[in-house]
Structure formats: C-alpha cells, structure tokens
Design a protein around this motif. Structure first.
Motif, PDB file in Angstrom:
ATOM      1  N   LEU A 165       0.584  -0.976   0.162  1.00 17.96           N
ATOM      2  CA  LEU A 165       0.446  -0.509   0.167  1.00 17.96           C
ATOM      3  C   LEU A 165       0.997   1.558  -0.086  1.00 17.96           C
ATOM      4  N   GLU A 166       1.931   0.996   1.584  1.00 24.96           N
ATOM      5  CA  GLU A 166       2.930   2.652   1.365  1.00 24.96           C
ATOM      6  C   GLU A 166       3.839   2.763  -0.288  1.00 24.96           C
ATOM      7  N   ALA A 167       3.953   1.499  -1.337  1.00 25.54           N
ATOM      8  CA  ALA A 167       4.616   1.769  -2.535  1.00 25.54           C
ATOM      9  C   ALA A 167       3.430   2.142  -3.708  1.00 25.54           C
ATOM     10  N   THR A 168       2.006   1.428  -3.600  1.00 25.85           N
ATOM     11  CA  THR A 168       1.504   1.980  -4.705  1.00 25.85           C
ATOM     12  C   THR A 168       1.046   3.860  -4.647  1.00 25.85           C
ATOM     13  N   LYS A 169       0.854   3.887  -2.057  1.00 29.13           N
ATOM     14  CA  LYS A 169       0.654   5.317  -2.472  1.00 29.13           C
ATOM     15  C   LYS A 169       1.074   6.257  -2.939  1.00 29.13           C
ATOM     16  N   LYS A 170       2.990   5.883  -3.324  1.00 27.32           N
ATOM     17  CA  LYS A 170       4.017   6.424  -3.586  1.00 27.32           C
ATOM     18  C   LYS A 170       4.090   6.743  -4.616  1.00 27.32           C
ATOM     19  N   THR A 171       4.287   5.247  -5.806  1.00 24.83           N
ATOM     20  CA  THR A 171       3.860   5.493  -6.805  1.00 24.83           C
ATOM     21  C   THR A 171       2.931   6.500  -7.683  1.00 24.83           C
ATOM     22  N   ALA A 172       1.856   6.696  -7.240  1.00 21.36           N
ATOM     23  CA  ALA A 172       0.871   6.971  -7.737  1.00 21.36           C
ATOM     24  C   ALA A 172       1.021   9.124  -7.465  1.00 21.36           C
ATOM     25  N   LYS A 173       1.867   8.957  -6.181  1.00 23.85           N
ATOM     26  CA  LYS A 173       2.367  10.880  -5.820  1.00 23.85           C
ATOM     27  C   LYS A 173       3.246  10.950  -6.484  1.00 23.85           C
ATOM     28  N   GLU A 174       4.100   9.685  -7.221  1.00 24.60           N
ATOM     29  CA  GLU A 174       5.432  10.247  -8.118  1.00 24.60           C
ATOM     30  C   GLU A 174       4.347  10.404  -9.613  1.00 24.60           C
TER      31      GLU A 174
END
Length: 130
Positions: A67-76
């Motif tokens: 979830l954290e990785a998805t959130k970070k990637t979505a933000k990028e």
C-alpha cells in the motif's frame, strides 16, 4: 473539414519548422498513456492484494508495504502528470505561433477544391497540395 485539415497542416508546419516541439508533443502523449496504464495496473494489484488479505489486514505486513509503495508511486505519477501538463501548455503555446500559416493553407486548399465548379479542369487532390 477545414478545422481538421488546419490541425494536420499545423502539425506538418511545426514538424518542419520546430521538430523538437512536435517530438516533445508526441513524447508527452506517450508518457501520459504510459502513466494511465501504470495507474490501472497499480489499482488492479492493490485490489487483488486487498481481496486476498486475511481478516486482520493490519497484521499483513507485505500488504501494508505494498500500500505504501502504491501510494508513493501514485504520487510520483501525479507529479509527473502535472509537469507534463505544464510542458504541454508551453508546447501548445509555441505551436499556436504557426496557426495562421496552417489556417491559410487549409483555406487555400478548400478554395482550390471549389474551383472545379468553374471548370472541371481545376481539380486538385490533397496529395498534389502537399
């Protein structure tokens, strides 16, 4: 239509005069499509992980890390899309400098195609116009 031909001529004029702008415009379009596909893939992966999660979601460490990785990637991706919008606006502004030439070219083509109403000898195709 005259507007459609104008847009095609604009792309050709810009490609001839400022090849860098046309290439940048194409690159932005491709990047935007890639971002959309990446977001859909992230969403699908996230939904799959959530569907297969145990009852106590908080105890599933890989899920939380995902979830954290998805959130970070979505933000990028969102930041890249915003930069892309700014760049696209700059490219469109530079392209609009060539709009008068494209409009005159489209108008000229449609005037020439209507000449055959005067005499059938005046028949032009779009290929001869290029």
């Amino acid at each position: 239509t005259e507007k459609g031909l104008e847009d095609q001529l604009l792309a050709r004029v810009v490609e001839m005069e400022r090849k860098d702008l046309e290439e940048e415009s194409r690159a932005l379009t491709i990047a935007a499509m890639n971002y959309q596909m990446q977001l859909v893939q992230l969403e699908d992966d996230l939904l799959e992980r959530l569907a297969n999660a145990p009852e106590d979601i908080l105890s599933d460490v890989p899920l939380i890390e995902g979830l954290e990785a998805t959130k970070k990637t979505a933000k990028e991706i969102a930041e890249a899309v915003e930069k892309g919008k700014i760049t696209r606006a700059e490219v469109e502004k530079a392209r609009e400098a060539y709009r008068p030439q494209a409009a005159e070219g489209a108008m000229l083509y449609f005037i020439l195609t209507k000449l055959n109403a005067i005499d059938h000898m005046y028949q032009y195709s779009l290929d001869s116009f290029n």
